[in-house]
Scaffold this active site. Structure first.
Site, PDB file in Angstrom:
ATOM      1  N   HIS A   1       0.830  -1.218   0.000  1.00  0.00           N
ATOM      2  CA  HIS A   1       0.000   0.000   0.000  1.00  0.00           C
ATOM      3  C   HIS A   1       0.863   1.266   0.000  1.00  0.00           C
ATOM      4  O   HIS A   1       1.265   1.770   1.048  1.00  0.00           O
ATOM      5  CB  HIS A   1      -0.905  -0.051   1.232  1.00  0.00           C
ATOM      6  CG  HIS A   1      -2.024   0.935   1.216  1.00  0.00           C
ATOM      7  ND1 HIS A   1      -3.207   0.703   1.887  1.00  0.00           N
ATOM      8  CD2 HIS A   1      -2.165   2.154   0.639  1.00  0.00           C
ATOM      9  CE1 HIS A   1      -4.014   1.744   1.711  1.00  0.00           C
ATOM     10  NE2 HIS A   1      -3.394   2.644   0.977  1.00  0.00           N
TER      11      HIS A   1
ATOM     12  N   ARG B   1       1.767   8.943  -6.542  1.00  0.00           N
ATOM     13  CA  ARG B   1       1.300  10.225  -7.121  1.00  0.00           C
ATOM     14  C   ARG B   1       1.654  10.454  -8.582  1.00  0.00           C
ATOM     15  O   ARG B   1       1.434  11.550  -9.092  1.00  0.00           O
ATOM     16  CB  ARG B   1       1.804  11.421  -6.302  1.00  0.00           C
ATOM     17  CG  ARG B   1       1.510  11.362  -4.816  1.00  0.00           C
ATOM     18  CD  ARG B   1       0.049  11.236  -4.515  1.00  0.00           C
ATOM     19  NE  ARG B   1      -0.223  11.422  -3.088  1.00  0.00           N
ATOM     20  CZ  ARG B   1      -1.222  10.831  -2.447  1.00  0.00           C
ATOM     21  NH1 ARG B   1      -2.061  10.035  -3.082  1.00  0.00           N
ATOM     22  NH2 ARG B   1      -1.418  11.052  -1.167  1.00  0.00           N
TER      23      ARG B   1
ATOM     24  N   HIS C   1      -5.416  -1.028   5.717  1.00  0.00           N
ATOM     25  CA  HIS C   1      -5.282  -0.198   6.922  1.00  0.00           C
ATOM     26  C   HIS C   1      -6.354  -0.373   8.003  1.00  0.00           C
ATOM     27  O   HIS C   1      -7.107   0.542   8.307  1.00  0.00           O
ATOM     28  CB  HIS C   1      -5.130   1.289   6.572  1.00  0.00           C
ATOM     29  CG  HIS C   1      -6.054   1.853   5.530  1.00  0.00           C
ATOM     30  ND1 HIS C   1      -7.400   1.629   5.506  1.00  0.00           N
ATOM     31  CD2 HIS C   1      -5.800   2.659   4.476  1.00  0.00           C
ATOM     32  CE1 HIS C   1      -7.929   2.270   4.483  1.00  0.00           C
ATOM     33  NE2 HIS C   1      -6.987   2.898   3.831  1.00  0.00           N
TER      34      HIS C   1
ATOM     35  N   ASP D   1       0.821   2.672   3.620  1.00  0.00           N
ATOM     36  CA  ASP D   1      -0.096   3.743   3.195  1.00  0.00           C
ATOM     37  C   ASP D   1       0.661   5.071   3.053  1.00  0.00           C
ATOM     38  O   ASP D   1       0.132   6.144   3.364  1.00  0.00           O
ATOM     39  CB  ASP D   1      -1.290   3.895   4.141  1.00  0.00           C
ATOM     40  CG  ASP D   1      -2.467   4.593   3.465  1.00  0.00           C
ATOM     41  OD1 ASP D   1      -2.382   4.904   2.256  1.00  0.00           O
ATOM     42  OD2 ASP D   1      -3.476   4.847   4.158  1.00  0.00           O
TER      43      ASP D   1
HETATM   44  O1  DOR Z   1      -4.891   8.920   4.456  1.00  0.00           O
HETATM   45  C1  DOR Z   1      -4.934   8.396   3.357  1.00  0.00           C
HETATM   46  N1  DOR Z   1      -4.502   9.054   2.269  1.00  0.00           N
HETATM   47  N2  DOR Z   1      -5.414   7.159   3.251  1.00  0.00           N
HETATM   48  C2  DOR Z   1      -5.564   6.560   2.031  1.00  0.00           C
HETATM   49  O2  DOR Z   1      -5.801   5.380   1.955  1.00  0.00           O
HETATM   50  C3  DOR Z   1      -5.431   7.392   0.817  1.00  0.00           C
HETATM   51  C4  DOR Z   1      -4.357   8.361   1.035  1.00  0.00           C
HETATM   52  C5  DOR Z   1      -4.103   9.354  -0.069  1.00  0.00           C
HETATM   53  O3  DOR Z   1      -4.227   9.006  -1.258  1.00  0.00           O
HETATM   54  O4  DOR Z   1      -3.719  10.469   0.249  1.00  0.00           O
HETATM   55 ZN    ZN Z   2      -4.023   4.589   0.855  1.00  0.00          ZN
HETATM   56 ZN    ZN Z   3      -7.449   3.981   2.107  1.00  0.00          ZN
END
Ligand code: DOR
Ligand code: ZN
Ligand code: ZN
Length: 393
Positions: free
Chosen positions: A18, A22, A192, A265
């Site tokens: 995970h 970007r 998560h 994450d």
């Molecule tokens: O806090 C988070 N931000 N959780 C996620 O699963 C997505 C992520 C993001 O893309 O910024």
């Molecule tokens: Zn995420």
């Molecule tokens: Zn998420």
């Protein structure tokens, strides 16, 4: 070349199920190149790049690009995660088969930032994924409960008046998808996990023989909602930081195998998206370069995991969950050398400007953490050593 390994621990290369890189779309916050550097420095030899890019990774054009770019950079295997639907939270299933058959060989799909909120669509997605032999990763965030929710359930957040995300938003989807996976006779992976209730539900589902796996992030193993008192949006994350009792339940769940693995994450965000009011700031925290140290701090130091256990939760189990043949296995003669060398006695102080990530949103700024990656090897080649990335010649 000789790498001094006296007193160090050798582990299989870490596998992160995970990661948000970007690219394409927000290369001002992270690129496949900068994220790969962060991954190599963190001891990872494979990462799974989440689908919520711009454009969304809902077609083979995007997923193949992510894989190819990762191979070009050459620091870590960047496996693309495909979107389950066309567009995030879309109503139509994406062509998962084509993405799975591409050079990126997509083996995991998610609807990042949203759950598939229509249960029938989710059931069809699970059956489709099962027929392809790929995995669906569920973010477990029921949108009708998260949008406009009154407060995080923790007393701290409620007192602070922060809008949030109740436990039921996560747990109702975990329960739903465990039952859908049972009825469709398929696997499902929970992203998560953040509440004690989720740990209980996953334990129950496994006890029923349901094919369910789950991950926990380093930040949910260390931080709790007392951090919210400062209103610093660096602590805003989805799912939110929970109460101390949840943190304890997640640690216990990871120690006894109910929670299968740790996944970062890693979620880079620009300064301007993090410096504002809590309500409008973007959710997410950096995680790749600090993951090992947080696992040591929260699991090894208190005696909940030994180094064998670290190999299990950061490498072997995640590799098994996605079926990566050359990652995460115990080291044996003739196997590809995806390895990480760790100094268990080192300690270091986190400084965001020294991290390889383009973004700076680490919640661990100025914290002194235990253990450090000394070297990472991808198929025998050194990708990081002594805090420096080693590019291919
Ligand atoms: O806090 C988070 N931000 N959780 C996620 O699963 C997505 C992520 C993001 O893309 O910024
Ligand atoms: Zn995420
Ligand atoms: Zn998420």
């Amino acid at each position: 070349e000789i790498i001094e390994a006296d007193g160090q621990v050798l582990l299989p290369g870490f596998v992160d199920l995970h990661t948000h890189l970007r690219e394409p779309g927000r290369e001002d916050t992270e690129t496949i190149e900068s994220g790969s550097a962060a991954a190599a420095l963190g001891g990872f030899t494979a990462v799974f790049a989440m689908a919520n890019t711009n454009p969304v990774a809902d077609s083979v054009v995007v997923t193949d690009h992510v894989w190819r770019r990762g191979q070009e950079v050459g620091l870590v295997d960047v496996h693309p995660v495909g979107a389950v639907t066309v567009g995030l939270a879309g109503k139509q299933l994406a062509e998962m088969g084509t993405m799975a058959a591409g050079v990126g060989a997509v083996r995991m799909f998610s609807d990042d930032g949203h759950c598939v909120d229509d249960p029938l669509l989710m059931r069809r997605a699970l059956e489709y994924a099962s027929s392809l032999g790929v995995l669906i990763a569920q973010h477990a965030e029921e949108p009708r409960l998260t949008v406009g929710a009154v407060a995080h359930e923790g007393p701290t957040a409620a007192k602070l008046g922060l809008a949030g995300w109740p436990r039921a938003a996560e747990e109702s989807i975990v329960a739903r998808d465990a039952l859908l996976a049972r009825d469709a006779n398929t696997r499902v992976h929970i992203c998560h996990a953040s509440t004690a209730g989720t740990v209980e539900l996953v334990k129950w589902a496994k006890g029923q023989g349901i094919s369910i796996t789950a991950e926990v992030t380093p930040h949910h193993l260390l931080l709790d909602d007392s951090r919210l008192q400062t209103y610093d949006a660096v602590n805003k994350v989805n799912p939110p930081l929970r109460e101390a009792a949840d943190v304890a339940a997640l640690r216990a769940g990871l120690a006894d195998g109910v929670i299968d693995c740790v996944a970062t994450d890693h979620a880079p965000h620009a300064e301007q998206d993090k410096c504002c009011e809590f309500a409008v700031a973007r959710p997410g925290m950096l995680g790749l370069e600090t993951a090992l140290s947080i696992v040591v701090e929260t699991m090894v130091a208190p005696g909940l995991l030994d180094w064998r256990g670290v190999a299990r939760v950061l490498s072997e189990r995640p590799a098994e969950i996605v079926g990566l043949p050359d990652q995460g296995r115990p080291i044996d003669v003739g196997e590809p050398a995806n390895l990480v060398l760790v100094d268990p006695d080192a300690s270091w102080t986190v400084t965001s400007k020294d991290l390889a990530s383009i973004s700076a949103n680490t919640p661990y700024e100025s914290m002194t953490l235990p253990a450090r990656v000394t070297a990472t090897f991808l198929r025998g080649r050194v990708t990081a050593q002594a805090g420096q990335v080693r590019k291919r010649d």
